[in-house]
Write an enzyme that holds these catalytic residues in place. Structure first.
Site, PDB file in Angstrom:
ATOM      1  N   SER A  85     -42.023  29.415  -2.861  1.00 18.18           N
ATOM      2  CA  SER A  85     -42.754  30.524  -2.223  1.00 18.18           C
ATOM      3  C   SER A  85     -42.791  30.378  -0.710  1.00 18.18           C
ATOM      4  CB  SER A  85     -44.211  30.568  -2.707  1.00 18.18           C
ATOM      5  OG  SER A  85     -44.271  30.635  -4.096  1.00 18.18           O
ATOM      6  N   HIS A 144     -40.460  35.586  -3.651  1.00 15.20           N
ATOM      7  CA  HIS A 144     -39.246  35.040  -4.260  1.00 15.20           C
ATOM      8  C   HIS A 144     -38.185  36.138  -4.311  1.00 15.20           C
ATOM      9  CE1 HIS A 144     -40.691  31.164  -6.042  1.00 15.20           C
ATOM     10  NE2 HIS A 144     -41.839  31.737  -5.790  1.00 15.20           N
ATOM     11  N   HIS A 164     -41.628  30.742 -13.210  1.00 10.89           N
ATOM     12  CA  HIS A 164     -42.688  29.795 -13.553  1.00 10.89           C
ATOM     13  C   HIS A 164     -43.233  30.114 -14.944  1.00 10.89           C
ATOM     14  CE1 HIS A 164     -42.685  30.793  -9.262  1.00 10.89           C
ATOM     15  NE2 HIS A 164     -43.099  29.567  -9.007  1.00 10.89           N
ATOM     16  N   TYR A 178     -46.221  30.533 -15.653  1.00  7.06           N
ATOM     17  CA  TYR A 178     -47.311  31.522 -15.569  1.00  7.06           C
ATOM     18  C   TYR A 178     -46.817  32.964 -15.619  1.00  7.06           C
ATOM     19  CZ  TYR A 178     -46.421  31.952 -10.480  1.00  7.06           C
ATOM     20  OH  TYR A 178     -45.851  32.158  -9.251  1.00  7.06           O
ATOM     21  N   GLU A 179     -45.531  33.165 -15.395  1.00  8.40           N
ATOM     22  CA  GLU A 179     -44.986  34.527 -15.499  1.00  8.40           C
ATOM     23  C   GLU A 179     -44.720  34.901 -16.952  1.00  8.40           C
ATOM     24  OE1 GLU A 179     -41.873  35.403 -12.329  1.00  8.40           O
ATOM     25  OE2 GLU A 179     -42.106  33.240 -12.109  1.00  8.40           O
ATOM     26  N   ALA A 216     -44.435  25.325  -2.784  1.00  5.47           N
ATOM     27  CA  ALA A 216     -45.706  25.441  -2.087  1.00  5.47           C
ATOM     28  C   ALA A 216     -46.726  24.730  -2.961  1.00  5.47           C
ATOM     29  CB  ALA A 216     -46.072  26.906  -1.932  1.00  5.47           C
ATOM     30  N   MET A 276     -47.645  24.799  -9.422  1.00  6.21           N
ATOM     31  CA  MET A 276     -47.380  25.446 -10.714  1.00  6.21           C
ATOM     32  C   MET A 276     -45.884  25.513 -11.038  1.00  6.21           C
ATOM     33  SD  MET A 276     -49.979  28.642 -10.143  1.00  6.21           S
ATOM     34  CE  MET A 276     -51.598  28.388  -9.388  1.00  6.21           C
ATOM     35  N   SER A 277     -45.106  24.660 -10.391  1.00  9.19           N
ATOM     36  CA  SER A 277     -43.641  24.765 -10.579  1.00  9.19           C
ATOM     37  C   SER A 277     -42.992  23.390 -10.629  1.00  9.19           C
ATOM     38  CB  SER A 277     -43.050  25.592  -9.430  1.00  9.19           C
ATOM     39  OG  SER A 277     -43.129  24.870  -8.211  1.00  9.19           O
ATOM     40  N   ASN A 285     -52.131  25.097   1.550  1.00 15.50           N
ATOM     41  CA  ASN A 285     -53.590  25.185   1.616  1.00 15.50           C
ATOM     42  C   ASN A 285     -54.160  23.867   1.109  1.00 15.50           C
ATOM     43  OD1 ASN A 285     -52.465  26.513  -1.027  1.00 15.50           O
ATOM     44  ND2 ASN A 285     -54.442  25.626  -1.569  1.00 15.50           N
ATOM     45  N   HIS A 300     -52.956  33.998  -2.267  1.00 18.94           N
ATOM     46  CA  HIS A 300     -51.491  33.847  -2.229  1.00 18.94           C
ATOM     47  C   HIS A 300     -50.916  34.201  -0.856  1.00 18.94           C
ATOM     48  CE1 HIS A 300     -47.605  33.240  -4.008  1.00 18.94           C
ATOM     49  NE2 HIS A 300     -47.209  34.477  -3.762  1.00 18.94           N
TER      50      HIS A 300
HETATM   51  N1  HPA Z   1     -52.950  25.201  -6.434  1.00 14.34           N
HETATM   52  C1  HPA Z   1     -51.902  25.407  -7.242  1.00 14.34           C
HETATM   53  N2  HPA Z   1     -50.744  25.856  -6.813  1.00 14.34           N
HETATM   54  C2  HPA Z   1     -50.606  26.091  -5.500  1.00 14.34           C
HETATM   55  C3  HPA Z   1     -51.658  25.906  -4.599  1.00 14.34           C
HETATM   56  C4  HPA Z   1     -52.901  25.425  -5.095  1.00 14.34           C
HETATM   57  O1  HPA Z   1     -53.877  25.214  -4.360  1.00 14.34           O
HETATM   58  N3  HPA Z   1     -51.203  26.246  -3.371  1.00 14.34           N
HETATM   59  C5  HPA Z   1     -49.901  26.622  -3.534  1.00 14.34           C
HETATM   60  N4  HPA Z   1     -49.536  26.539  -4.828  1.00 14.34           N
END
Ligand code: HPA
Length: 283
Positions: A36, A67, A89, A91-92, A119, A217-218, A241, A253
């Site tokens: 991302s 993406h 991912h 989650y999709e 990310a 998450m990847s 973050n 996001h």
């Molecule tokens: N948590 C999970 N996935 C992420 C985060 C997060 O804080 N930041 C970017 N991807």
């Protein structure tokens, strides 16, 4: 019944066909997956052929914002690199196996080294927003594994080891490059969660207690598939973050994408130096 081997071969054949029209490119031995907000690296390649994921058979198509969803194969100097601009991912709604499928295809194409980027949220308090972190290991908490189901011995062994999921040699090369470029590159353990909700502060305290420095998450499905096929892996997280509860305010996001933009220069500089060096390690 066709399995992943046949499906990956079919996808690889479409890519080989596209490459036949660009003979100067040859066949990539190294692939990069861009996470991302980190897609800009693909623009650095010259003489590139761009193949949308939806024109490659069986290739999962990303729905995540940030993406692009295409494979770009081009030259970085003398080196031919296959760059995946975007990934899918769990989650999709994709399975872990589907999330790892593009790496299968790269393996069938002849890729031996894989550089994954993502990310991530920073859990280690010594990180800050925009830190680049080299993965030393991971903890798979996605509740799934891309190798679940029958094993195809043509792809790899039933029980692949994960003791050196992230190549020690590649990590040394990355550290060396970072030193030369004066880029801080701490190492960290990446915890992969299913998402898509971000974590709670209690979950982050738990992750910190079990030894995670980063959360995302990847990446993990791709690493497991790559190691199953005997590829050498390196992975870099961009801390977009600090994780939930570590700084005030809600996570979003947009912040993740913006932070990716901000480290773009540093990230590109590092990749440009590291990729030829890890490619040179190949037998
Ligand atoms: N948590 C999970 N996935 C992420 C985060 C997060 O804080 N930041 C970017 N991807």
């Amino acid at each position: 019944m066709p399995g992943d081997y046949e499906r990956a071969e079919e996808a690889a054949e479409v890519i080989r066909e596209a490459l036949r029209m660009h003979p100067q490119l040859g066949v990539p031995r190294i692939a990069v997956v861009l996470g991302s907000g980190l897609g800009a690296f693909a623009d650095e390649l010259t003489g590139a052929v761009k193949i949308p994921y939806n024109s490659i058979p069986h290739f999962p198509v990303s729905t995540a914002i940030g993406h692009a969803g295409r494979l770009v194969i081009g030259k970085l100097g003398e080196l031919t690199v296959a760059v995946m601009q975007g990934r899918v991912h769990p989650y999709e709604g994709y399975s872990s196996r589907q999330a790892g499928f593009p790496v299968r295809v790269m393996g069938r194409l002849g890729v031996k080294s894989l550089l994954l980027t993502n990310a991530a949220g920073g859990i280690n308090p010594t990180y800050g927003q925009g830190s680049l972190v080299l993965l030393s290991d991971h903890i798979n908490l996605q509740g799934s594994n891309p190798l679940t189901g029958p094993n195809d011995d043509r792809l790899g062994p039933r029980f692949p080891g994960m003791s050196e999921a992230y190549s020690l040699r590649f990590r040394q090369l990355a550290q060396q490059a970072a030193r030369e470029l004066d880029i801080a590159l701490p190492e960290g353990v990446y915890a992969a969660l299913a998402g898509p909700s971000y974590e709670t502060p209690a979950e982050i305290r738990y992750l910190r207690a079990i030894g995670a420095d980063l959360v995302g998450m990847s990446t993990v499905p791709e690493v497991i598939v790559a190691r199953h096929m005997g590829q050498q892996v390196m992975a870099i997280s961009c801390v977009t973050n600090m994780a939930a509860g570590m700084s005030p305010g809600e996570l979003n996001h947009e912040e993740v994408l913006e932070a990716g933009e901000r480290v773009r220069g540093t990230f590109l500089a590092l990749l440009k130096v590291v990729l030829p060096r890890i490619a040179a390690e190949q037998p």
